[in-house]
Design a protein around this motif. Structure first.
Motif, PDB file in Angstrom:
ATOM      1  N   ARG A 204       0.888  -1.162   0.000  1.00 39.80           N
ATOM      2  CA  ARG A 204       0.000   0.000   0.000  1.00 39.80           C
ATOM      3  C   ARG A 204       0.927   1.214   0.000  1.00 39.80           C
ATOM      4  O   ARG A 204       1.638   1.467   0.963  1.00 39.80           O
ATOM      5  N   ARG A 218       1.426  -5.305   3.172  1.00 41.37           N
ATOM      6  CA  ARG A 218       0.277  -5.892   3.862  1.00 41.37           C
ATOM      7  C   ARG A 218       0.295  -7.405   3.638  1.00 41.37           C
ATOM      8  O   ARG A 218       0.421  -7.868   2.505  1.00 41.37           O
ATOM      9  N   ASN A 228      -6.462  -6.601   2.461  1.00 39.78           N
ATOM     10  CA  ASN A 228      -6.999  -5.440   3.171  1.00 39.78           C
ATOM     11  C   ASN A 228      -6.788  -5.585   4.674  1.00 39.78           C
ATOM     12  O   ASN A 228      -7.001  -6.667   5.228  1.00 39.78           O
ATOM     13  N   ASP A 263      -2.752   0.421  -4.259  1.00 41.99           N
ATOM     14  CA  ASP A 263      -2.487  -0.991  -3.979  1.00 41.99           C
ATOM     15  C   ASP A 263      -1.658  -1.564  -5.124  1.00 41.99           C
ATOM     16  O   ASP A 263      -2.125  -1.637  -6.260  1.00 41.99           O
ATOM     17  N   GLU A 275      -5.624  -1.157  -7.525  1.00 41.44           N
ATOM     18  CA  GLU A 275      -6.656  -0.210  -7.114  1.00 41.44           C
ATOM     19  C   GLU A 275      -6.017   1.081  -6.647  1.00 41.44           C
ATOM     20  O   GLU A 275      -4.882   1.089  -6.161  1.00 41.44           O
ATOM     21  N   ASN A 277      -6.992   4.430  -4.196  1.00 42.50           N
ATOM     22  CA  ASN A 277      -7.952   4.995  -3.243  1.00 42.50           C
ATOM     23  C   ASN A 277      -7.764   6.504  -3.141  1.00 42.50           C
ATOM     24  O   ASN A 277      -6.686   6.977  -2.812  1.00 42.50           O
TER      25      ASN A 277
HETATM   26 MG   LIG Z   1      -7.892  -1.840  -1.922  1.00 42.30          MG
END
Ligand SMILES: [Mg+2]
Ligand SMILES: Nc1ncnc2c1ncn2[C@@H]1O[C@H](COP(=O)(O)OP(=O)(O)O)[C@@H](O)[C@H]1O
Length: 324
Positions: A204, A218, A228, A263, A275, A277
């Motif tokens: 991340r 992660r 997540n 990500d 992804e 965010n």
């Molecule tokens: Mg995500």
């Protein structure tokens, strides 16, 4: 409090006035950290999105806070820009109008919406040449079956989802087709993203402006492929390799985000962005690295506001306006 102290006038005049937009000041520590970080760099005030009003006259849109109070902010920081009260569409439209009249709003509203939409994210990333898996959407049973066959092993995701919720792995067999058709019936559309094999961990990467401000690795719990934190992943401080950092920076730029949590998974073809965010939490980063992302965010917005104020002054001077 204006006009107090012994600060030279020029410095006081160029002080940035931040409006930190949040409906959740008491509940959301991200909002409070942003407010504090902005207050260390200028004047900062929390703004409840539901308290915003807009007055349209001629080409201008004047934003007001409460009765007869023009806002006069140099920068609006969208911490939690949608309120539980008022009208979400109106709030979006007010931010958009503000941008349209030249105000600094960060993150920009269209960038936030792009990040919320997984289809839009996919195509913006691919258009910008950022490594990201093939993806597809469909709205009919025939369409859904055919994208499943074409993509093959895939992850089915809600088009506007987060926290790893509603994700399912699917394969182009009977069971996979059933999952895809069930989802279609429920949601009216399905989004599939090509599966990228990874060892149960990803990065991340927190981007602010054009730099990596923090990152964690992660690790998904045993038996889980979603990394997540809300699905039980644990985090460790990470210094991303150059290619992953590049992918994350390019991803944030492709969507037009001032700050973003990206990500990045280390797939068979190297770092791959799964992804982006636009409203990322940095609880995991703070815990693993001790770094509070509110600081770089506030500094970045402050620097943008300063550049903008300097540009405005130059424009006014060259236009012969005397505002001394
Ligand atoms: Mg995500
Ligand atoms: N295409 C994919 N291939 C492999 N793992 C994936 C893929 N898409 C998502 N994942 C896993 O699921 C997690 C959540 O997916 P993501 O797209 O980030 O959705 P969310 O918005 O819910 O976080 C990712 O962090 C990753 O661990």
């Amino acid at each position: 409090v204006e006009g107090e102290g012994s600060e030279p006038l020029s410095r006081r005049e160029s002080q940035v006035r931040f409006g930190v937009v949040t409906a959740w000041l008491d509940e959301d520590w991200h909002s409070r950290r942003l407010l504090d970080a902005c207050a260390r760099l200028g004047r900062a005030e929390a703004v409840d999105p539901a308290a915003l009003a807009a007055f349209v006259s001629d080409a201008a849109v004047e934003i007001r806070l409460g009765p007869d109070r023009s806002t006069g902010f140099d920068a609006l920081v969208l911490a939690r820009g949608l309120g539980r009260e008022g009208d979400g569409d109106v709030q979006f439209e007010i931010y958009r109008a503000l941008e349209g009249t030249g105000a600094l709003v960060a993150n920009r509203i269209d960038a936030l919406l792009a990040a919320q939409d997984k289809l839009r994210t996919s195509w913006l990333l691919r258009r910008a040449g950022v490594p990201t898996p093939r993806a597809a959407v469909a709205q009919s049973p025939e369409g859904a079956t055919s994208i499943l066959v074409e993509i093959g092993e895939a992850v089915m995701k809600p088009i506007a989802g987060s926290l790893g919720e509603g994700l399912e792995r699917v394969t182009p067999d009977r069971a996979g087709r059933k999952k895809v058709l069930d989802r279609l019936e429920r949601d009216g559309a399905v989004y599939l993203q090509e599966w990228v094999s990874h060892p149960g961990r990803d990065a991340r990467i927190f981007v602010v402006g054009n730099r990596v401000a923090g990152a964690v690795e992660r690790f998904a719990p045993p038996g889980e492929w979603r990394t997540n934190v809300s699905q039980g992943a644990r985090t460790e401080a990470l210094r991303p390799d150059l290619a992953s950092a590049r992918a994350a920076l390019d991803a944030a730029r492709a969507l037009g985000l001032d700050w973003a949590g990206v990500d990045v998974v280390d797939g068979p073809r190297g770092p791959t962005v799964l992804e982006v965010n636009g409203n990322p939490s940095w609880a995991g980063i703070l815990e693993a690295t001790g770094a509070d992302m509110a600081e770089p965010i506030a500094e970045h917005v402050w620097a943008r506001a300063q550049r903008r104020m300097a540009r405005l002054e130059i424009t006014q001077e060259s236009a012969g306006t005397n505002h001394g």
